[in-house]
Write a protein that holds these residues in place. Structure first.
Motif, PDB file in Angstrom:
ATOM      1  N   SER A  62     108.636  60.740  -7.459  1.00 12.16           N
ATOM      2  CA  SER A  62     108.442  59.436  -6.525  1.00 12.16           C
ATOM      3  C   SER A  62     109.672  58.839  -6.429  1.00 12.16           C
ATOM      4  O   SER A  62     109.701  57.722  -5.649  1.00 12.16           O
ATOM      5  N   SER A  63     110.813  59.048  -7.374  1.00  6.52           N
ATOM      6  CA  SER A  63     111.726  58.204  -7.192  1.00  6.52           C
ATOM      7  C   SER A  63     112.819  58.369  -5.928  1.00  6.52           C
ATOM      8  O   SER A  63     112.769  59.244  -5.459  1.00  6.52           O
TER       9      SER A  63
ATOM     10  N   LYS B  39     104.432  54.434  -0.554  1.00  7.42           N
ATOM     11  CA  LYS B  39     105.346  55.157  -1.811  1.00  7.42           C
ATOM     12  C   LYS B  39     104.720  56.230  -2.140  1.00  7.42           C
ATOM     13  O   LYS B  39     105.476  57.335  -2.754  1.00  7.42           O
ATOM     14  N   TYR B  40     103.215  56.302  -2.492  1.00  8.26           N
ATOM     15  CA  TYR B  40     102.468  57.424  -3.088  1.00  8.26           C
ATOM     16  C   TYR B  40     101.476  58.066  -2.126  1.00  8.26           C
ATOM     17  O   TYR B  40     101.066  57.354  -1.346  1.00  8.26           O
TER      18      TYR B  40
ATOM     19  N   ASP C 216     103.982  62.103 -10.214  1.00  9.66           N
ATOM     20  CA  ASP C 216     104.590  60.865  -9.994  1.00  9.66           C
ATOM     21  C   ASP C 216     104.313  60.423  -8.699  1.00  9.66           C
ATOM     22  O   ASP C 216     104.307  59.400  -8.159  1.00  9.66           O
TER      23      ASP C 216
ATOM     24  N   CYS D 137     101.802  60.953  -6.816  1.00  4.48           N
ATOM     25  CA  CYS D 137     100.618  60.111  -6.664  1.00  4.48           C
ATOM     26  C   CYS D 137     100.328  58.795  -7.341  1.00  4.48           C
ATOM     27  O   CYS D 137      99.285  58.081  -7.290  1.00  4.48           O
ATOM     28  N   GLY D 138     101.435  58.255  -7.929  1.00  4.38           N
ATOM     29  CA  GLY D 138     101.404  56.779  -8.349  1.00  4.38           C
ATOM     30  C   GLY D 138     101.437  56.788  -9.811  1.00  4.38           C
ATOM     31  O   GLY D 138     101.187  57.605 -10.481  1.00  4.38           O
ATOM     32  N   PRO D 139     101.675  55.517 -10.461  1.00  2.12           N
ATOM     33  CA  PRO D 139     101.558  55.425 -11.751  1.00  2.12           C
ATOM     34  C   PRO D 139     100.297  55.486 -12.493  1.00  2.12           C
ATOM     35  O   PRO D 139      99.284  55.491 -11.655  1.00  2.12           O
ATOM     36  N   PRO D 140     100.274  55.634 -13.880  1.00  2.00           N
ATOM     37  CA  PRO D 140     101.379  55.498 -14.785  1.00  2.00           C
ATOM     38  C   PRO D 140     102.432  56.826 -14.372  1.00  2.00           C
ATOM     39  O   PRO D 140     101.802  57.951 -14.612  1.00  2.00           O
ATOM     40  N   LEU D 141     103.731  56.527 -14.481  1.00  2.00           N
ATOM     41  CA  LEU D 141     104.482  57.672 -14.324  1.00  2.00           C
ATOM     42  C   LEU D 141     104.921  58.378 -15.443  1.00  2.00           C
ATOM     43  O   LEU D 141     106.050  58.202 -16.199  1.00  2.00           O
ATOM     44  N   GLN D 142     103.854  58.956 -16.159  1.00  2.00           N
ATOM     45  CA  GLN D 142     104.206  59.476 -17.393  1.00  2.00           C
ATOM     46  C   GLN D 142     104.114  61.052 -17.496  1.00  2.00           C
ATOM     47  O   GLN D 142     102.923  61.501 -16.474  1.00  2.00           O
TER      48      GLN D 142
ATOM     49  N   LYS E 208     100.052  62.321 -17.481  1.00  2.00           N
ATOM     50  CA  LYS E 208      99.381  62.395 -16.424  1.00  2.00           C
ATOM     51  C   LYS E 208      99.751  63.451 -15.219  1.00  2.00           C
ATOM     52  O   LYS E 208      99.053  64.016 -14.672  1.00  2.00           O
TER      53      LYS E 208
END
Length: 303
Positions: free
Chosen positions: A113-114, A250-251, A270, A272-277, A280
């Motif tokens: 997503s960056s 954004k997502y 990412d 699909c949205g946070p948490p950007l980990q 996930k």
């Protein structure tokens, strides 16, 4: 342009979500292709300390291992970026920076997503007033005008080519162009003015963009600046597909099976949205890979 054989699952993005999707899709014995450069993933440059069963390991090592796993299960890789995705009957036509096109029954979007920023004066202040991060979204506003594009990879070069259909002049500024030969030829053929080794240092204007300052001490009058630092992002790749985004634009919105609103299009990680980990991303990649493979099989054999 060369069209290759049809794939069952094509995955955009070689980060943790894409790789996990590739592992599960390939293991279900469907023809799987992964697209994208691994070093585009933010994980590539990171060190991992908070992922279960992995402690103080480099992101590069994790991604390389993931690639080995995908290949071990029969998945294929092409280390190049995607320029566009378009419906073609019951399939999706995916155009690559090399000029080739591949067809697929399903697509998994796992590009992250960056949105990289140029980081120069005027960029933030003039966002939406001549500064854009999406050629496909905003090119039509610059008919007959002079525009600048910043970036050295496929998104910048492909965007510059697309802008030639609208703008009177397109100037591409980059340190060193890093694209496939086919895309470089398109720059020449469409008349994009390439300024290799020249960078934008400031975007100028009051109510809108009117010029860019360059690190060779010159300026150029332009009406728009398109910042494309990296591979195609979510906005560009979904612009022609009708994939639903969330309120922030954004997502991508997905259900619990990582399905988007477009049949055959899945998304994970990412994007699909946070948490950007990583945790996930891997979980969503697992689901997306299984569901996309099942969808492709139904298309092949019937439900």
């Amino acid at each position: 342009m060369t069209t290759h054989e049809t794939y069952d699952v094509v995955i955009l993005g070689s980060g943790p979500a894409g790789l996990q999707a590739g592992i599960h899709a390939a293991r279900k014995n469907v023809r799987t292709l992964m697209l994208g450069r691994m070093d585009n993933s933010s994980l590539y440059w990171a060190h991992i300390e908070n992922y279960c069963c992995q402690f103080k390991v480099s992101g590069e090592e994790v991604l390389n291992t993931g690639r080995e796993q995908v290949e071990a299960f029969g998945g294929e890789f092409r280390d190049e970026d995607v320029l566009s995705i378009d419906p073609e009957g019951s399939l999706f036509s995916i155009r690559l920076e090399s000029g080739d096109t591949v067809l697929s029954k399903t697509v998994i979007l796992a590009t992250g997503s960056s949105r990289n920023k140029l980081g120069v004066p005027g960029e933030k202040e003039l966002l939406g007033k001549g500064v854009s991060y999406c050629v496909d979204c905003d090119a039509g506003f610059y008919r007959g005008q002079i525009v600048a594009v910043a970036g050295s990879r496929s998104a910048a070069a492909g965007g510059a080519v697309a802008l030639t259909r609208f703008a009177s002049e397109v100037h591409l500024y980059c340190d060193k162009l890093d694209v496939a030969d086919g895309l470089r030829r398109q720059l020449d053929e469409t008349g994009v003015v390439l300024h290799e080794g020249v960078q934008i240092t400031e975007i100028r204007g009051e109510t809108g963009v009117d010029a860019v300052a360059l690190d060779d001490t010159t300026t150029r009058a332009v009406s728009g600046v398109f910042i494309e630092l990296g591979a195609k992002g979510v906005l560009e790749l979904t612009a022609t597909l009708g994939v639903t985004l969330d309120e922030s634009m954004k997502y991508i919105d997905t259900d619990k099976k990582q399905r988007t609103n477009i049949p055959g299009i899945f998304a994970a990680g990412d994007i699909c949205g946070p948490p950007l980990q990583m945790a996930k991303a891997v979980g969503e990649g697992c689901v997306a890979g299984i569901e996309a493979a099942n969808y492709a099989k139904k298309l092949t054999h019937g439900s």
